[in-house]
Design a protein around this motif. Structure first.
Motif, PDB file in Angstrom:
ATOM      1  N   PRO A 299    -105.474   1.153  33.029  1.00  0.00           N
ATOM      2  CA  PRO A 299    -106.614   1.979  32.589  1.00  0.00           C
ATOM      3  C   PRO A 299    -106.897   3.154  33.510  1.00  0.00           C
ATOM      4  O   PRO A 299    -107.353   4.205  33.050  1.00  0.00           O
ATOM      5  CB  PRO A 299    -107.780   0.984  32.581  1.00  0.00           C
ATOM      6  N   GLU A 300    -106.623   2.999  34.796  1.00  0.00           N
ATOM      7  CA  GLU A 300    -106.875   4.079  35.740  1.00  0.00           C
ATOM      8  C   GLU A 300    -106.008   5.303  35.454  1.00  0.00           C
ATOM      9  O   GLU A 300    -106.355   6.425  35.828  1.00  0.00           O
ATOM     10  CB  GLU A 300    -106.623   3.601  37.181  1.00  0.00           C
ATOM     11  N   VAL A 301    -104.864   5.096  34.788  1.00  0.00           N
ATOM     12  CA  VAL A 301    -103.968   6.194  34.441  1.00  0.00           C
ATOM     13  C   VAL A 301    -104.147   6.610  32.990  1.00  0.00           C
ATOM     14  O   VAL A 301    -104.218   7.803  32.663  1.00  0.00           O
ATOM     15  CB  VAL A 301    -102.494   5.788  34.693  1.00  0.00           C
ATOM     16  N   LEU A 302    -104.251   5.622  32.096  1.00  0.00           N
ATOM     17  CA  LEU A 302    -104.280   5.903  30.660  1.00  0.00           C
ATOM     18  C   LEU A 302    -105.572   6.582  30.224  1.00  0.00           C
ATOM     19  O   LEU A 302    -105.544   7.601  29.513  1.00  0.00           O
ATOM     20  CB  LEU A 302    -104.093   4.598  29.883  1.00  0.00           C
TER      21      LEU A 302
ATOM     22  N   VAL B  70    -119.692  -4.622  29.498  1.00  0.00           N
ATOM     23  CA  VAL B  70    -118.327  -4.424  29.969  1.00  0.00           C
ATOM     24  C   VAL B  70    -117.561  -5.727  29.758  1.00  0.00           C
ATOM     25  O   VAL B  70    -117.969  -6.784  30.232  1.00  0.00           O
ATOM     26  CB  VAL B  70    -118.312  -4.023  31.454  1.00  0.00           C
ATOM     27  N   CYS B  71    -116.478  -5.667  29.003  1.00  0.00           N
ATOM     28  CA  CYS B  71    -115.740  -6.874  28.644  1.00  0.00           C
ATOM     29  C   CYS B  71    -114.328  -6.489  28.239  1.00  0.00           C
ATOM     30  O   CYS B  71    -113.995  -5.306  28.127  1.00  0.00           O
ATOM     31  CB  CYS B  71    -116.441  -7.604  27.494  1.00  0.00           C
ATOM     32  N   ASP B  72    -113.501  -7.495  28.015  1.00  0.00           N
ATOM     33  CA  ASP B  72    -112.171  -7.269  27.464  1.00  0.00           C
ATOM     34  C   ASP B  72    -112.264  -7.193  25.947  1.00  0.00           C
ATOM     35  O   ASP B  72    -113.076  -7.882  25.324  1.00  0.00           O
ATOM     36  CB  ASP B  72    -111.227  -8.410  27.863  1.00  0.00           C
TER      37      ASP B  72
ATOM     38  N   HIS C  32    -121.921  -0.519  21.843  1.00  0.00           N
ATOM     39  CA  HIS C  32    -120.700   0.000  22.455  1.00  0.00           C
ATOM     40  C   HIS C  32    -120.236  -1.003  23.500  1.00  0.00           C
ATOM     41  O   HIS C  32    -120.968  -1.306  24.445  1.00  0.00           O
ATOM     42  CB  HIS C  32    -120.947   1.356  23.122  1.00  0.00           C
ATOM     43  N   LEU C  33    -119.034  -1.517  23.331  1.00  0.00           N
ATOM     44  CA  LEU C  33    -118.440  -2.424  24.300  1.00  0.00           C
ATOM     45  C   LEU C  33    -117.142  -1.824  24.802  1.00  0.00           C
ATOM     46  O   LEU C  33    -116.478  -1.072  24.082  1.00  0.00           O
ATOM     47  CB  LEU C  33    -118.181  -3.802  23.686  1.00  0.00           C
ATOM     48  N   GLY C  34    -116.765  -2.167  26.020  1.00  0.00           N
ATOM     49  CA  GLY C  34    -115.549  -1.591  26.559  1.00  0.00           C
ATOM     50  C   GLY C  34    -114.920  -2.449  27.620  1.00  0.00           C
ATOM     51  O   GLY C  34    -115.542  -3.375  28.155  1.00  0.00           O
ATOM     52  N   GLY C  35    -113.670  -2.148  27.944  1.00  0.00           N
ATOM     53  CA  GLY C  35    -112.911  -2.913  28.912  1.00  0.00           C
ATOM     54  C   GLY C  35    -113.280  -2.570  30.338  1.00  0.00           C
ATOM     55  O   GLY C  35    -114.053  -1.648  30.613  1.00  0.00           O
TER      56      GLY C  35
END
Length: 254
Positions: free
Chosen positions: A10-13, A89-91, A73-76
């Protein structure tokens, strides 16, 4: 088990995605997607009480608040820096919501960029109420935009190391999960070239015309509840085979 293209961290994508959607091509794609998804959600076939909005760029993509009473809104974990936008914040394959608790779910370019898209779809199916709506926005693998992605893969660009998911494959998954596709529309019927400006500014084609760079698919969940209502059980009649009526079983004790 299906083997998927390895995703960047995720840090790159995620920074690569955000940068692309801020550019002239990505910005035009996002503008046309917003219009198509607004149309898919505004047919009022599903009560718009609660909507779950899942996107890889939550700070750039929003659903019109008039289409629902509440939007989540949910996110990884990779989106933790944008937690002021996220409700949790979740998978994406372990969403902290109860079974059959949302009326509509939007997947905005999520299936292409997660580790296992089928697992995410199963999790989404768990959350949607019967007769609820699922709207999926994805890159069309049969389009000039997808051809641009092939060049990006050869250059190992983080933006284009994504899954290539056709409408037929997604429809097969949805059918197995109890969904029925209601409509498919297409957008970004353009060459992914920002110069000269004509390629980004010419009049859009009809959404029904295939070969657009992105597609928006809407489906309805028609899986019936597994446990019948109490009134139905009371009215139900058990029909026995005639050979079973009056049948007895002799038990001999030795």
């Amino acid at each position: 088990m299906a083997r998927w293209r390895a995703q960047h961290s995720p840090e790159v994508l995620l920074p690569a995605l955000r940068q692309w959607f801020r550019g002239p091509v990505g910005g035009t794609v996002l503008h046309e997607e917003q219009r198509l998804m607004h149309h898919a959600l505004s047919d009022r076939s599903t009560p718009g009480r609660q909507l779950l909005n899942l996107s890889v760029i939550p700070e750039r993509f929003n659903v019109d608040p008039q289409l629902c009473q509440r939007q989540l809104h949910l996110g990884g974990l990779g989106q933790y820096g944008y937690s002021q936008i996220l409700d949790a914040v979740c998978d994406f394959d372990q969403l902290p919501l109860a079974n059959e608790s949302v009326d509509m779910v939007v997947l905005h370019h999520l299936l292409e960029f997660v580790e296992n898209p089928h697992t995410v779809l199963r999790e989404v199916e768990r959350l949607i109420v019967p007769h609820g709506k699922l709207v999926i926005c994805s890159i069309n693998p049969w389009s000039p935009l997808a051809l641009r992605g092939l060049l990006g893969r050869l250059k190992r660009s983080a933006m284009w190391q994504n899954h290539s998911l056709s409408i037929n494959r997604i429809n097969d998954w949805l059918s197995l999960l109890g969904f029925e596709t209601a409509d498919v529309s297409y957008g970004f019927h353009r060459l992914p070239i920002s110069s000269p400006s004509f390629f980004m500014n010419h009049r859009p084609f009809s959404p029904s015309m295939p070969m657009g760079g992105v597609f928006v698919l809407s489906a309805t969940k028609y899986r019936a509840p597994l446990t019948p209502a109490a009134e139905v059980r009371k009215r139900a009649k058990i029909l026995r085979h005639p050979s079973m009526l009056g049948a007895t079983r002799d038990i001999k004790h030795e």
